[in-house]
Design a protein around this motif. Structure first.
Motif, mmCIF file in Angstrom:
data_model
loop_
_atom_site.group_PDB
_atom_site.id
_atom_site.type_symbol
_atom_site.label_atom_id
_atom_site.label_comp_id
_atom_site.label_asym_id
_atom_site.label_seq_id
_atom_site.Cartn_x
_atom_site.Cartn_y
_atom_site.Cartn_z
ATOM 1 N N LEU A 421 0.806 -1.232 0.000
ATOM 2 C CA LEU A 421 0.000 0.000 0.000
ATOM 3 C C LEU A 421 0.833 1.273 0.000
ATOM 4 O O LEU A 421 0.270 2.367 -0.032
ATOM 5 C CB LEU A 421 -0.928 0.013 1.224
ATOM 6 C CG LEU A 421 -1.999 -1.070 1.311
ATOM 7 C CD1 LEU A 421 -2.905 -0.817 2.511
ATOM 8 C CD2 LEU A 421 -2.821 -1.156 0.039
ATOM 9 N N TRP A 426 -4.161 4.780 -0.114
ATOM 10 C CA TRP A 426 -4.412 4.444 1.282
ATOM 11 C C TRP A 426 -3.128 4.413 2.114
ATOM 12 O O TRP A 426 -3.142 3.965 3.252
ATOM 13 C CB TRP A 426 -5.116 3.089 1.357
ATOM 14 C CG TRP A 426 -6.366 3.073 0.547
ATOM 15 C CD1 TRP A 426 -7.568 3.655 0.880
ATOM 16 C CD2 TRP A 426 -6.548 2.512 -0.750
ATOM 17 N NE1 TRP A 426 -8.481 3.464 -0.125
ATOM 18 C CE2 TRP A 426 -7.887 2.766 -1.151
ATOM 19 C CE3 TRP A 426 -5.727 1.812 -1.629
ATOM 20 C CZ2 TRP A 426 -8.402 2.351 -2.366
ATOM 21 C CZ3 TRP A 426 -6.237 1.396 -2.849
ATOM 22 C CH2 TRP A 426 -7.555 1.668 -3.206
ATOM 23 N N LEU A 429 -3.277 5.875 5.741
ATOM 24 C CA LEU A 429 -4.251 5.396 6.719
ATOM 25 C C LEU A 429 -3.583 4.443 7.710
ATOM 26 O O LEU A 429 -2.686 3.674 7.344
ATOM 27 C CB LEU A 429 -5.405 4.663 6.026
ATOM 28 C CG LEU A 429 -6.370 5.515 5.199
ATOM 29 C CD1 LEU A 429 -7.448 4.629 4.592
ATOM 30 C CD2 LEU A 429 -7.001 6.607 6.048
ATOM 31 N N VAL A 431 -3.014 1.130 9.776
ATOM 32 C CA VAL A 431 -3.253 -0.247 9.346
ATOM 33 C C VAL A 431 -3.333 -1.164 10.559
ATOM 34 O O VAL A 431 -2.471 -1.137 11.442
ATOM 35 C CB VAL A 431 -2.139 -0.735 8.391
ATOM 36 C CG1 VAL A 431 -2.425 -2.171 7.944
ATOM 37 C CG2 VAL A 431 -2.028 0.182 7.185
ATOM 38 N N ALA A 474 -7.367 -6.611 2.004
ATOM 39 C CA ALA A 474 -7.469 -5.520 2.963
ATOM 40 C C ALA A 474 -8.771 -4.776 2.728
ATOM 41 O O ALA A 474 -9.200 -4.603 1.583
ATOM 42 C CB ALA A 474 -6.282 -4.574 2.832
ATOM 43 N N LYS A 476 -11.196 -1.247 3.946
ATOM 44 C CA LYS A 476 -11.189 0.074 4.587
ATOM 45 C C LYS A 476 -12.496 0.224 5.354
ATOM 46 O O LYS A 476 -13.589 0.170 4.765
ATOM 47 C CB LYS A 476 -11.056 1.187 3.556
ATOM 48 C CG LYS A 476 -10.954 2.583 4.212
ATOM 49 C CD LYS A 476 -10.722 3.673 3.171
ATOM 50 C CE LYS A 476 -12.020 4.030 2.490
ATOM 51 N NZ LYS A 476 -12.562 5.333 2.781
ATOM 52 N N ASN A 478 -14.280 2.052 9.306
ATOM 53 C CA ASN A 478 -14.051 3.077 10.326
ATOM 54 C C ASN A 478 -13.957 2.446 11.719
ATOM 55 O O ASN A 478 -14.133 1.235 11.901
ATOM 56 C CB ASN A 478 -15.138 4.156 10.274
ATOM 57 C CG ASN A 478 -16.540 3.605 10.518
ATOM 58 O OD1 ASN A 478 -16.717 2.655 11.278
ATOM 59 N ND2 ASN A 478 -17.536 4.200 9.855
ATOM 60 N N ASP A 562 -10.963 6.424 9.744
ATOM 61 C CA ASP A 562 -10.792 5.343 8.779
ATOM 62 C C ASP A 562 -9.553 4.520 9.101
ATOM 63 O O ASP A 562 -8.504 5.062 9.486
ATOM 64 C CB ASP A 562 -10.674 5.901 7.357
ATOM 65 C CG ASP A 562 -12.007 6.383 6.809
ATOM 66 O OD1 ASP A 562 -13.046 5.859 7.241
ATOM 67 O OD2 ASP A 562 -12.003 7.277 5.945
ATOM 68 N N PHE A 563 -9.681 3.212 8.897
ATOM 69 C CA PHE A 563 -8.582 2.272 9.091
ATOM 70 C C PHE A 563 -8.533 1.321 7.899
ATOM 71 O O PHE A 563 -9.559 1.029 7.283
ATOM 72 C CB PHE A 563 -8.785 1.434 10.356
ATOM 73 C CG PHE A 563 -8.703 2.194 11.637
ATOM 74 C CD1 PHE A 563 -7.507 2.306 12.322
ATOM 75 C CD2 PHE A 563 -9.840 2.806 12.171
ATOM 76 C CE1 PHE A 563 -7.439 3.003 13.526
ATOM 77 C CE2 PHE A 563 -9.785 3.502 13.361
ATOM 78 C CZ PHE A 563 -8.575 3.613 14.042
ATOM 79 N N VAL A 564 -7.344 0.819 7.613
ATOM 80 C CA VAL A 564 -7.183 -0.326 6.738
ATOM 81 C C VAL A 564 -6.982 -1.540 7.634
ATOM 82 O O VAL A 564 -6.154 -1.516 8.555
ATOM 83 C CB VAL A 564 -5.970 -0.161 5.795
ATOM 84 C CG1 VAL A 564 -5.691 -1.469 5.047
ATOM 85 C CG2 VAL A 564 -6.206 0.967 4.808
ATOM 86 N N LYS A 585 -16.098 -3.450 0.728
ATOM 87 C CA LYS A 585 -15.132 -2.751 1.575
ATOM 88 C C LYS A 585 -13.682 -3.042 1.161
ATOM 89 O O LYS A 585 -12.745 -2.439 1.694
ATOM 90 C CB LYS A 585 -15.314 -3.171 3.041
ATOM 91 C CG LYS A 585 -16.682 -2.850 3.627
ATOM 92 C CD LYS A 585 -16.904 -1.354 3.748
ATOM 93 C CE LYS A 585 -18.111 -1.023 4.615
ATOM 94 N NZ LYS A 585 -19.379 -1.579 4.103
ATOM 95 N N ILE A 587 -10.271 -2.924 -0.523
ATOM 96 C CA ILE A 587 -9.477 -1.962 -1.286
ATOM 97 C C ILE A 587 -8.251 -2.604 -1.900
ATOM 98 O O ILE A 587 -7.617 -2.038 -2.790
ATOM 99 C CB ILE A 587 -9.033 -0.777 -0.405
ATOM 100 C CG1 ILE A 587 -8.178 -1.272 0.767
ATOM 101 C CG2 ILE A 587 -10.235 0.024 0.075
ATOM 102 C CD1 ILE A 587 -7.441 -0.180 1.497
#
Length: 663
Positions: A421, A426, A429, A431, A474, A476, A478, A562-564, A585, A587
């Motif tokens: 990534l 992303w 973000l 992880v 993975a 994405k 919240n 937001d999280f991965v 969801k 990504i």
């Protein structure tokens, strides 16, 4: 072009396949196109292998045991019989041959390829009479030099129209390519009257453009990729100009009906729409087409007849599980040929009876012989240490406390996704990593636990850590969805009554592989609360919140942040029915299995430290205790458990040991 009414003829059943092989009777059952072709018609059978991933032998190197569901030696054993059913035929490969099991790693990391050496999978393929092959994304995993050396041993050409040596030209036909974009194979075909005629078959190849992300360390500054459909639209007219009567796309790209977009990974549906292409061979997704379920409901896809935008297509599974077949009825009109009918099929090498695998074919001996030295060397390789662990890897207490066998999976996933990534939208973000214990007793019995001592780790030990051939994905989401993910996982436990002794801890019917631990956050599980979700992900207790003190970087998690979260394809695709977690969801869908990532991580680190970091625990409930069972070997490891007070409570049922969790 018309769709055949013979899409599922009786002659294609397994019984007639075996009869067609007919060693005893010598009987060969011809395809109806071959048996009934008119004087100006000819039957042409296209045979496809795809996603072999170095599986020459029917052998699971991770499990160190035979496997009836895979192996080019098995697929090869039906090729001669399948050729005999046809009037005219040719065989091609659709990519991903060099990486995917420990033999591939052995060849790249241990043995290597010197000038004149032939890779064992290529050596085996050379015996089968391939007309051409294209590149899969995994051909690049060991670098360009290794790939070129390996493929140079092939007795057939490799084609790829969308892999360039540098910047893309304004006109795709002006790109500087590493391989020829296409080849035209000249065949002499026999028609229904027995007369022969020339036929020029154009074979063009494509690789997923995403190799520039997946293998950036091997390709950056050395290669570029072009959109698959864009390249096809440019090169197909050139193939026509050079006299191709028939054009077949070798597309190492799957089927995605979400709408055409630039540089699609799975572009075969839209590739089929390119004017001039007559048939599409697909792969990459490790699925079977035509076939049920996987591609139902996609506009332009007929999973029964096996068509993409009305054109014949096939995807032949993976690891040699199937041989893809497209049968064309060609009709000669003057000096040109046209397709007037077709059937498609992915023919398996095994079937299941009462959940048991039954082989439909036997090994082809010369294919085994071709790869036997490397097979035996690979067995020694997987049994030889490739790294070390500074702590033991065991899952005896994975359901009650943070666990080293789950920890190492998360560490490997985080290491991998960080590379994948870093140049994406992303990259900034935070992880997290989700992983679950797979071997945790239950129906597997009292010995069904991961147990790898500290010290040397062999590749086959990875199967003890990660049982399934899942791939990394993975999502994405919240902070609120992270909490719900953990709430669903916490359904593993029964609700406990505070102050009551020796209650049953583990809920019946909740599989351990759905008990995800999320690393990168800290939290406690309050078992005085009922489960917020049932096993189907339905909200049953809206007021309940088992997950407490959930923090990220030492602060309460922001529900809107937001999280991965890196996980596997099962969970990311909705497996386990976790609330809010589904394919929309996703990504990032990796081309690599979680097991391969763990092997690479160990290889990269040399010595791993899988000690649990105690990022989660069951919340204290004074005066409360609960019983659970584990393997008898767990007794000697009680003192090593962090974040939980555990006592030996005697003998359990059916060979298990009984333990008390003191809260």
């Amino acid at each position: 072009m018309t769709v055949s009414t013979l899409a599922s003829p009786a002659f294609l059943t397994r019984r007639t396949l075996l009869a067609g092989m007919g060693a005893a009777s010598g009987l060969v059952l011809l395809h109806p196109f071959a048996a009934h072709a008119a004087a100006n018609q000819a039957h042409l059978r296209i045979m496809e292998t795809t996603d072999i991933h170095v599986h020459v032998f029917p052998y699971d190197y991770y499990g160190d045991k035979p496997n009836e569901t895979l192996g080019l030696a098995r697929t090869a054993s039906i090729i001669d019989a399948i050729r005999a059913e046809a009037g005219n035929s040719f065989l091609v490969d659709n990519g991903d041959i060099l990486q995917g099991n420990p033999m591939g790693d052995y060849m790249a990391y241990q043995k290597g390829l010197k000038d004149g050496d032939v890779h064992p999978v290529i050596r085996a393929m050379n015996l089968l009479g391939y007309e051409a092959g294209t590149l899969g994304n995994h051909e690049f995993n060991y670098g360009l030099d290794f790939m070129f050396k390996a493929l140079s041993g092939a007795n057939f050409p490799y084609v790829c129209a969308n892999l360039t040596k540098g910047q893309l030209a304004s006109d795709p036909t002006k790109d500087a390519l590493f391989f020829k974009p296409f080849t035209i194979v000249e065949k002499t075909v026999t028609d229904g009257s027995g007369a022969t005629s020339p036929l020029k078959i154009g074979l063009i190849g494509f690789v997923p453009p995403q190799i520039m992300v997946w293998d950036v360390k091997n390709l950056e500054g050395k290669a570029m990729t072009r959109d698959i459909v864009e390249a096809a639209r440019a090169w197909v007219p050139v193939m026509k100009e050079q006299g191709a009567d028939l054009i077949v796309a070798l597309s190492h790209s799957g089927i995605d009906g979400t709408g055409q977009s630039d540089r699609m990974e799975n572009a075969s549906l839209y590739l089929a729409g390119v004017e001039g292409i007559d048939a599409v061979l697909t792969g990459h997704q490790h699925l079977v087409f035509p076939g049920p379920k996987s591609f139902d409901g996609i506009a332009g896809v007929d999973p029964v007849k096996g068509t993409l935008q009305g054109k014949p297509a096939v995807m032949a599974g993976f690891w040699g599980s199937h041989l893809g077949l497209i049968d064309l009825l060609l009709e000669r009109d003057g000096k040109s040929w046209k397709v007037v009918d077709f059937t498609t099929q992915a023919r398996p090498i095994y079937h299941r009876e009462d959940k048991k695998v039954v082989a439909d074919v036997v090994d082809r001996a010369d294919i085994l012989t071709a790869a036997k030295p490397e097979h035996e060397a690979t067995l020694a390789y997987v049994r030889t240490p490739v790294g070390k662990s500074s702590a033991p890897l065991y899952s005896y207490f994975a359901l009650v406390a943070d666990d080293p066998s789950v920890q190492i999976v998360s560490q490997a996933q985080l290491w991998y996704i960080g590379q994948m990534l870093k140049d994406t939208d992303w990259k900034d973000l935070p992880v997290l990593s989700a992983a679950a214990p797979f071997k945790a007793g239950g129906r597997g019995g009292a010995d069904y636990y991961t147990d790898v001592p500290a010290g040397d780790i062999a590749i086959k030990n990875v199967a003890d850590l990660y049982l399934y051939p899942n791939t990394v994905q993975a999502v994405k989401i919240n902070g609120a969805q992270v909490k719900d993910w953990l709430e669903m996982s916490a359904g593993l436990f029964n609700q406990l009554k505070p102050g009551e002794k020796d209650q049953p801890l583990i809920a019946a019917g909740f599989p351990s592989y759905n008990f995800d631990v999320i690393d990168g956050v800290t939290y406690e599980i309050d078992l005085s609360q009922p489960a917020r979700f049932d096993n189907d992900g339905k909200l049953v207790h809206p007021e309940a919140h088992r997950i407490t003190d959930l923090k990220f970087e030492g602060k309460p998690i922001d529900p809107a942040q937001d999280f991965v979260v890196v996980t596997n394809n099962y969970r990311a695709g909705g497996g386990g029915k976790f609330p809010g977690i589904a394919a929309d969801k996703v990504i990032f869908a990796a081309p690599d299995t979680n097991r391969d990532v763990i092997v690479r991580y160990i290889h990269d680190q040399g010595t791993i430290n899988p000690s649990a970091d105690d990022n989660w625990r069951i919340k204290a409930l004074p005066g409360t205790s609960a019983f659970f069972e584990s393997g008898p070997k767990a007794r000697g490891l009680i003192a090593s458990v962090k974040g939980a007070k555990i006592e030996d409570a005697g003998e359990g049922t059916e060979g298990f040991a009984k333990f008390r969790l003191v809260l």
